[in-house]
Scaffold this motif. Sequence first.
Motif, short mmCIF file in Angstrom:
data_model
loop_
_atom_site.label_atom_id
_atom_site.label_comp_id
_atom_site.label_asym_id
_atom_site.label_seq_id
_atom_site.Cartn_x
_atom_site.Cartn_y
_atom_site.Cartn_z
N THR A 87 67.89 37.25 -63.28
CA THR A 87 66.79 38.22 -63.38
C THR A 87 66.05 38.12 -64.70
OG1 THR A 87 68.06 39.76 -62.00
CG2 THR A 87 66.24 40.68 -63.27
N GLN A 144 63.68 40.14 -67.32
CA GLN A 144 63.21 41.43 -67.82
C GLN A 144 62.06 41.14 -68.78
OE1 GLN A 144 67.01 43.94 -68.82
NE2 GLN A 144 67.33 41.87 -69.56
N ASP A 201 61.23 46.25 -65.42
CA ASP A 201 62.44 45.92 -64.66
C ASP A 201 63.66 45.60 -65.54
OD1 ASP A 201 61.28 46.39 -62.21
OD2 ASP A 201 60.65 44.32 -61.90
N GLU A 235 59.03 49.99 -63.13
CA GLU A 235 59.81 49.36 -62.06
C GLU A 235 58.85 48.78 -61.03
OE1 GLU A 235 63.21 49.04 -61.68
OE2 GLU A 235 63.42 49.84 -63.70
N THR A 236 59.16 47.57 -60.54
CA THR A 236 58.32 47.00 -59.49
C THR A 236 58.72 47.49 -58.11
OG1 THR A 236 59.73 45.02 -59.42
CG2 THR A 236 57.74 44.90 -60.78
N HIS A 243 65.21 47.63 -56.40
CA HIS A 243 65.92 46.35 -56.34
C HIS A 243 67.21 46.48 -55.54
CE1 HIS A 243 63.30 45.36 -59.78
NE2 HIS A 243 63.64 46.56 -60.24
N THR A 271 69.00 49.09 -62.15
CA THR A 271 68.01 49.26 -63.20
C THR A 271 68.60 49.99 -64.41
OG1 THR A 271 65.88 50.25 -63.83
CG2 THR A 271 67.14 51.38 -62.13
N THR A 329 56.93 53.94 -61.20
CA THR A 329 56.90 52.96 -60.12
C THR A 329 55.79 53.37 -59.16
OG1 THR A 329 58.29 51.70 -58.58
CG2 THR A 329 58.55 54.10 -58.58
N HIS A 331 56.84 47.89 -52.95
CA HIS A 331 56.71 46.91 -54.03
C HIS A 331 55.36 46.98 -54.73
CE1 HIS A 331 57.12 43.26 -56.30
NE2 HIS A 331 58.32 43.03 -55.78
N GLY A 359 57.18 40.89 -59.74
CA GLY A 359 58.43 41.36 -59.14
C GLY A 359 59.01 40.29 -58.23
N ASP A 387 60.33 38.18 -61.13
CA ASP A 387 61.52 38.98 -61.46
C ASP A 387 62.79 38.14 -61.46
OD1 ASP A 387 60.78 41.52 -62.15
OD2 ASP A 387 61.75 42.50 -60.44
N ASN A 410 69.11 52.76 -57.92
CA ASN A 410 67.70 52.43 -58.17
C ASN A 410 66.72 53.39 -57.53
OD1 ASN A 410 68.65 50.32 -59.66
ND2 ASN A 410 68.33 48.78 -58.07
#
Length: 295
Positions: A19, A21, A36, A72-73, A76, A81, A102, A151, A163, A205, A266
């Motif tokens: 992942t 960030q 993220d 946040e996208t 997840h 998160t 988000t 998303h 993302g 992401d 999340n």
Amino acid sequence: MSATIEPIVHPIFGKQTGTWQYIVACPKTRQAVIIDPVLNLDLTEREITTTSADELLTVVASNKYTITRLLETHAHADHLTAAYYIQQKLFVSDKPQIPICTGRRIRQVQETFANKPSENAFDCLFDDNEVFNIGDVTAEVLHLPGHTPDHSGYLIGSNVFTGDSIFNPDVGSARCDFPNGDANVLYHTMQTLLALPSHYKCYTDHDYPPADSGREPMPFVTVAEQLESNKHVKKGTQEHEFVNWRRDRDSNLKEPKLLHQALQVNIRGGRLPSSPDGSQRTFLQVPFCAPQALC
């Protein structure tokens, strides 16, 4: 008209979850956002740690950034998160709390997995194409559904934080078999991204370099590179070709190993369930199939 101010982008990679960030900062004001952030969950040790999130905080402190939003996208399914953890770590008693943000369609995901929206999980729910500032840098919220219905992505200067809506060219695209995911919708989302100016950078992401590629994880490629060589949706790929391949591929995928733990956290913006005994333990539910006689 003044020229667009480009942000400073700090990509931080977590090998455990593959992942990326991001810290995205205004070079003039030193205001910044985090996109993220990740908590570390070790199933073997049954332990949640903050190594990845603390690495972000170290970069923030060393650059004297002021974090103004945690972005946040989507909800997840493969990692937890760290948004709430970072919010608490950066809390200052005489200043407003840093908002966890988000897209507004997170409500749909909350209803799917928790039967009702969690009103206090997120401090800010963006509308499609909403514009906000990071210091003197302009950011725009993009709705990028398909992988999940909620998303979002963030267009910041000439950088788009995608993302899971598109991956690097030799990885291609994300699965669409989660509730209300849709391969046709994802195809059109990817076309939206590919219609951006060719020099724009697509920050993903995740990155999972193929074993035979010999390359290190990359945070971004340009739109031009995606059009040239994305193995699922390069220039000329037809919708039915992508959809048929994606559906066939998704039908054979196992669920992410952290799916149930991740979604419980999340959809609540990173808040863990409270401990029933006041200790540092938290309990996350994991469903199992069992014979009817046992249920």
